[in-house]
Design an enzyme around this catalytic site. Structure first.
Site, short mmCIF file in Angstrom:
data_model
loop_
_atom_site.label_atom_id
_atom_site.label_comp_id
_atom_site.label_asym_id
_atom_site.label_seq_id
_atom_site.Cartn_x
_atom_site.Cartn_y
_atom_site.Cartn_z
CG ASP A 17 -6.34 1.57 1.77
OD1 ASP A 17 -6.70 2.42 2.61
OD2 ASP A 17 -5.16 1.41 1.41
NE ARG A 96 -0.30 -3.49 -7.03
CZ ARG A 96 -0.69 -4.02 -5.88
NH1 ARG A 96 -1.40 -5.13 -5.88
NH2 ARG A 96 -0.38 -3.44 -4.74
CG ASP A 126 0.19 -0.41 -6.67
OD1 ASP A 126 1.00 -0.78 -7.54
OD2 ASP A 126 0.30 -0.70 -5.47
N1 ARG Z 1 6.82 1.05 -4.69
C1 ARG Z 1 6.53 -0.24 -5.20
C2 ARG Z 1 5.92 -0.16 -6.57
O1 ARG Z 1 5.41 0.86 -6.92
C3 ARG Z 1 5.75 -1.09 -4.25
C4 ARG Z 1 4.38 -0.63 -3.85
C5 ARG Z 1 3.83 -1.60 -2.87
N2 ARG Z 1 2.57 -1.27 -2.34
C6 ARG Z 1 2.27 -1.40 -1.03
N3 ARG Z 1 1.06 -1.11 -0.64
N4 ARG Z 1 3.16 -1.78 -0.14
O2 ARG Z 1 5.95 -1.07 -7.34
#
Ligand code: ARG
Length: 401
Positions: A17, A96, A126
């Site tokens: 990405d 994050r 995210d």
């Molecule tokens: N669902 C989890 C969160 O929102 C993990 C997201 C992880 N992202 C990934 N690209 N695997 O914190």
């Protein structure tokens, strides 16, 4: 460099990405592209790969080492709050805000930054966490999310990368989407999205399978000072090292595989798999020690505080005043969370088998039946007699027929 110069700062992981974002931004007319990778303890190969791909893409590349800050200021507060969002120790969530903060600082430091670019899709959490952190620390720099804004699909991205010669080195059959940092590893995508599909062994990298885990149990002792883990088996460690050591020990015994249904911020229920061996071990030890040193009222209230903390952390709202309030309470309790906890690890199971603290509210004399110094049994008669008095009075009113 002239005044009209426009630089894009890509928050760069080296994955598909964020890699396609670079040529896309050149097409959009940015004159210079900088990339920044924030090191929060993802595998060193990932950092190296990002650096190599940035070199091939010809960007002005930066790596920020935020491992120690992540451990001390993000993972430790998560321990204090017994981080648990429906079974998830919040590993991606708590990284994050720091990634966004470090990227924002870089954006303010470089010349002519006209936009931040991030690779989040429109389906995850995210995008909220990253953009909030950027707006918090660099409110005047616009944010672009090309994958989300252009409705890009994985297949389109791969074809585009091949067309423009962007280094992705991954084929269409690379199915899992992985996010890693010190606090844990998240695996999603592909067939895992089906809640009925059993996770195949190949998705795990930090934790041993039941078959491969040692046939002998291991007892490990975690020492805490003011709620922070400071030593394992008598060996002192700094913040990031203690988490690494915990990952290694628990991972070897297959502890910390998590398979849950998760409710995302946009109201989407998804299946998620995690490997959080160190977090699982340290959180279990911390909880056991907290239970030894806190009063009933503190424990009952802290369970509510911890739940609110997890909700805020999941949303990435790290700098909300409410978060400060919650941290003030958890922090106050942590002053007594000092001591040692012993746990036994065996074939993916984890049991607390002992705890001790100079602040323990446990008194052998009070709890034992043999010692009458604190309390004589016969003194209880009166107290027992008025237990439930109000309901006895209520019954006498005869209201229920
Ligand atoms: N669902 C989890 C969160 O929102 C993990 C997201 C992880 N992202 C990934 N690209 N695997 O914190």
């Amino acid at each position: 460099m002239d005044r009209s110069m426009k630089r894009a700062l890509v928050i760069y992981s080296g994955g598909l990405d964020t890699t396609v974002c670079v040529p896309l931004m050149r097409e959009r007319g940015f004159d210079a592209i900088s990339t920044v990778t924030i090191d929060v303890g993802q595998p060193e190969e990932d950092i190296a790969q990002a650096t190599e791909r940035a070199r091939i893409l010809g960007t002005d590349h930066h790596v920020v080492d935020a491992k120690e800050e992540f451990a001390r200021d993000y993972c430790f507060p998560a321990i204090h709050a017994n981080a648990d969002y429906f079974g998830y120790p919040l590993s991606t969530s708590i990284a994050r805000p720091l990634i966004a903060k470090k990227a924002a600082e870089m954006g303010l430091q470089l010349d002519h930054v006209a936009a931040f670019i991030h690779g989040c899709t429109g389906k995850g959490n995210d995008q909220f966490r990253i953009e909030y952190g950027l707006r918090m620390f660099a409110p005047d720099i616009p944010i672009l999310a090309p994958v989300r804004e252009g409705n890009l699909t994985r297949t389109w991205e791969i074809e585009y990368a091949e067309k423009v010669g962007a280094p992705i080195g991954q084929s269409k059959d690379k199915i899992w989407s992985i996010d890693e940092n010190l606090w844990g590893r998240s695996i999603e995508g592909g067939r895992l999205e089906d809640p009925a599909f059993a996770p195949p062994e190949e998705i795990f990298q930090w934790t041993a399978s039941l078959e491969a885990a040692p046939n002998e149990p291991q007892v490990v002792e975690i020492e805490f000072e003011g709620g922070n883990p400071v030593a394992i088996d008598g060996v002192p460690f700094g913040p990031s090292a203690v988490i690494r050591a915990a990952n290694e020990i628990a991972g070897r015994h297959g502890v910390g595989r998590i398979d849950i249904m998760e409710d995302r911020m946009i109201g989407l229920k998804v299946r998620e798999n995690y490997e959080c061996p160190g977090a699982t071990l340290l959180l279990a030890a911390h909880k056991a020690l907290e239970a030894l040193v806190t009063t009933h009222a503190e424990r009952a209230f802290k369970a509510l505080v911890d739940q609110q903390w997890a909700d805020m952390a999941y949303k990435g709202l790290w700098w909300e005043p409410f978060m400060e309030d919650l941290n003030a309470f958890t922090g106050s309790v942590q002053r007594r969370v000092t001591g040692k906890v012993r746990l036994r690890l065996f074939k993916s199971s984890l049991q607390v088998i002992g705890r001790e603290s100079p602040f323990a509210l446990y008194s052998e004399a009070a709890a034992s039946f043999d010692d009458e110094a604190v309390l004589e049994q016969s003194q209880m008669t009166g107290m027992v007699r008025i237990h439930g008095m109000e309901s006895i009075l209520y019954k006498r009113l005869g209201l229920n027929g």
